[in-house]
Design a protein around this motif. Structure first.
Motif, mmCIF file in Angstrom:
data_model
loop_
_atom_site.group_PDB
_atom_site.id
_atom_site.type_symbol
_atom_site.label_atom_id
_atom_site.label_comp_id
_atom_site.label_asym_id
_atom_site.label_seq_id
_atom_site.Cartn_x
_atom_site.Cartn_y
_atom_site.Cartn_z
ATOM 1 N N LEU A 23 32.037 44.099 37.963
ATOM 2 C CA LEU A 23 32.956 44.705 38.929
ATOM 3 C C LEU A 23 34.379 44.762 38.398
ATOM 4 C CD1 LEU A 23 31.867 43.286 42.384
ATOM 5 C CD2 LEU A 23 31.900 45.687 41.697
ATOM 6 N N GLY A 24 34.780 43.767 37.621
ATOM 7 C CA GLY A 24 36.139 43.735 37.092
ATOM 8 C C GLY A 24 36.465 44.910 36.180
ATOM 9 N N GLU A 25 35.434 45.543 35.648
ATOM 10 C CA GLU A 25 35.621 46.687 34.759
ATOM 11 C C GLU A 25 35.771 48.000 35.530
ATOM 12 O OE1 GLU A 25 32.143 46.668 32.291
ATOM 13 O OE2 GLU A 25 32.465 44.589 31.692
ATOM 14 N N LEU A 26 35.460 47.951 36.821
ATOM 15 C CA LEU A 26 35.472 49.167 37.636
ATOM 16 C C LEU A 26 36.730 49.241 38.487
ATOM 17 C CD1 LEU A 26 31.805 49.044 38.968
ATOM 18 C CD2 LEU A 26 32.692 50.484 37.127
ATOM 19 N N PRO A 27 37.140 50.463 38.818
ATOM 20 C CA PRO A 27 38.254 50.599 39.767
ATOM 21 C C PRO A 27 37.833 50.047 41.131
ATOM 22 C CG PRO A 27 37.614 52.747 38.840
ATOM 23 C CD PRO A 27 36.642 51.747 38.353
ATOM 24 N N VAL A 28 38.766 49.467 41.827
ATOM 25 C CA VAL A 28 38.479 48.888 43.143
ATOM 26 C C VAL A 28 37.844 49.918 44.071
ATOM 27 C CG1 VAL A 28 39.530 47.828 45.190
ATOM 28 C CG2 VAL A 28 40.278 47.143 42.908
ATOM 29 N N SER A 29 38.207 51.167 43.921
ATOM 30 C CA SER A 29 37.658 52.217 44.778
ATOM 31 C C SER A 29 36.144 52.359 44.634
ATOM 32 C CB SER A 29 38.337 53.559 44.485
ATOM 33 O OG SER A 29 38.098 53.941 43.132
ATOM 34 N N GLU A 30 35.564 51.859 43.552
ATOM 35 C CA GLU A 30 34.113 51.933 43.348
ATOM 36 C C GLU A 30 33.373 50.672 43.780
ATOM 37 O OE1 GLU A 30 33.076 53.232 39.399
ATOM 38 O OE2 GLU A 30 34.737 54.662 39.358
ATOM 39 N N HIS A 31 34.087 49.629 44.151
ATOM 40 C CA HIS A 31 33.458 48.358 44.489
ATOM 41 C C HIS A 31 32.537 48.443 45.707
ATOM 42 C CE1 HIS A 31 36.361 45.492 42.141
ATOM 43 N NE2 HIS A 31 35.962 46.524 41.403
ATOM 44 N N VAL A 32 32.970 49.143 46.732
ATOM 45 C CA VAL A 32 32.157 49.226 47.956
ATOM 46 C C VAL A 32 30.792 49.825 47.653
ATOM 47 C CG1 VAL A 32 31.948 50.288 50.237
ATOM 48 C CG2 VAL A 32 34.122 49.283 49.524
ATOM 49 N N ALA A 33 30.743 50.860 46.851
ATOM 50 C CA ALA A 33 29.461 51.485 46.502
ATOM 51 C C ALA A 33 28.578 50.509 45.737
ATOM 52 C CB ALA A 33 29.698 52.756 45.685
ATOM 53 N N VAL A 34 29.172 49.725 44.838
ATOM 54 C CA VAL A 34 28.400 48.740 44.069
ATOM 55 C C VAL A 34 27.861 47.662 45.006
ATOM 56 C CG1 VAL A 34 28.530 46.979 42.259
ATOM 57 C CG2 VAL A 34 29.662 49.187 41.936
ATOM 58 N N PHE A 35 28.690 47.189 45.935
ATOM 59 C CA PHE A 35 28.238 46.182 46.892
ATOM 60 C C PHE A 35 27.136 46.731 47.800
ATOM 61 C CE2 PHE A 35 32.527 44.090 46.305
ATOM 62 C CZ PHE A 35 32.020 42.955 45.681
ATOM 63 N N ASP A 36 27.282 47.960 48.254
ATOM 64 C CA ASP A 36 26.247 48.570 49.101
ATOM 65 C C ASP A 36 24.912 48.660 48.362
ATOM 66 O OD1 ASP A 36 27.849 48.885 51.325
ATOM 67 O OD2 ASP A 36 28.331 50.991 50.903
ATOM 68 N N GLU A 37 24.963 49.096 47.115
ATOM 69 C CA GLU A 37 23.744 49.202 46.316
ATOM 70 C C GLU A 37 23.140 47.825 46.072
ATOM 71 O OE1 GLU A 37 22.485 50.585 41.844
ATOM 72 O OE2 GLU A 37 24.150 51.614 42.807
ATOM 73 N N ALA A 38 23.988 46.846 45.767
ATOM 74 C CA ALA A 38 23.511 45.481 45.533
ATOM 75 C C ALA A 38 22.836 44.937 46.785
ATOM 76 C CB ALA A 38 24.670 44.585 45.109
ATOM 77 N N PHE A 39 23.466 45.145 47.930
ATOM 78 C CA PHE A 39 22.900 44.671 49.191
ATOM 79 C C PHE A 39 21.519 45.283 49.426
ATOM 80 C CE2 PHE A 39 22.140 45.175 53.730
ATOM 81 C CZ PHE A 39 22.207 43.858 54.146
ATOM 82 N N SER A 40 21.409 46.577 49.231
ATOM 83 C CA SER A 40 20.127 47.259 49.449
ATOM 84 C C SER A 40 19.046 46.732 48.507
ATOM 85 C CB SER A 40 20.281 48.764 49.250
ATOM 86 O OG SER A 40 21.109 49.300 50.243
#
Length: 63
Positions: A23-40
Motif C-alpha cells: 500500500l505504501g507504494e500506491l497513491p492514497v487515492s487507490e487505497h480504498v479499492a485495495v482494501f475493498d478487494e482485500a475484504f472481498s
C-alpha cells in the motif's frame, strides 16, 4: 505501520497480505479499492473454510 507476516499458511490470504504490504507504494487515492478487494477476498476465503468445516461435520455425523 505494523509488521506484516510473510506467510499465514493459506495461499489466498498470503496473496492478500502481500498486496496490502505494498500500500505504501500506491497513491492514497487507490487505497480504498485495495482494501475493498482485500475484504472481498478474505471474506471468500473464510466462507470456503466455513463450508469445508460444515462438510466435514456432516461427513463425521454420517459415520
Amino acid at each position: 505501520m505494523s509488521v506484516v507476516p510473510e506467510e499465514t499458511g493459506d495461499e489466498r490470504v498470503d496473496a492478500v497480505v502481500a498486496r496490502l504490504g505494498r500500500l505504501g507504494e500506491l497513491p492514497v487515492s487507490e487505497h480504498v479499492a485495495v482494501f475493498d478487494e482485500a475484504f472481498s477476498e478474505l471474506e471468500g476465503a473464510l466462507a470456503a473454510v466455513d463450508e469445508t468445516t460444515r462438510e466435514e461435520s456432516a461427513d463425521a455425523g454420517r459415520r
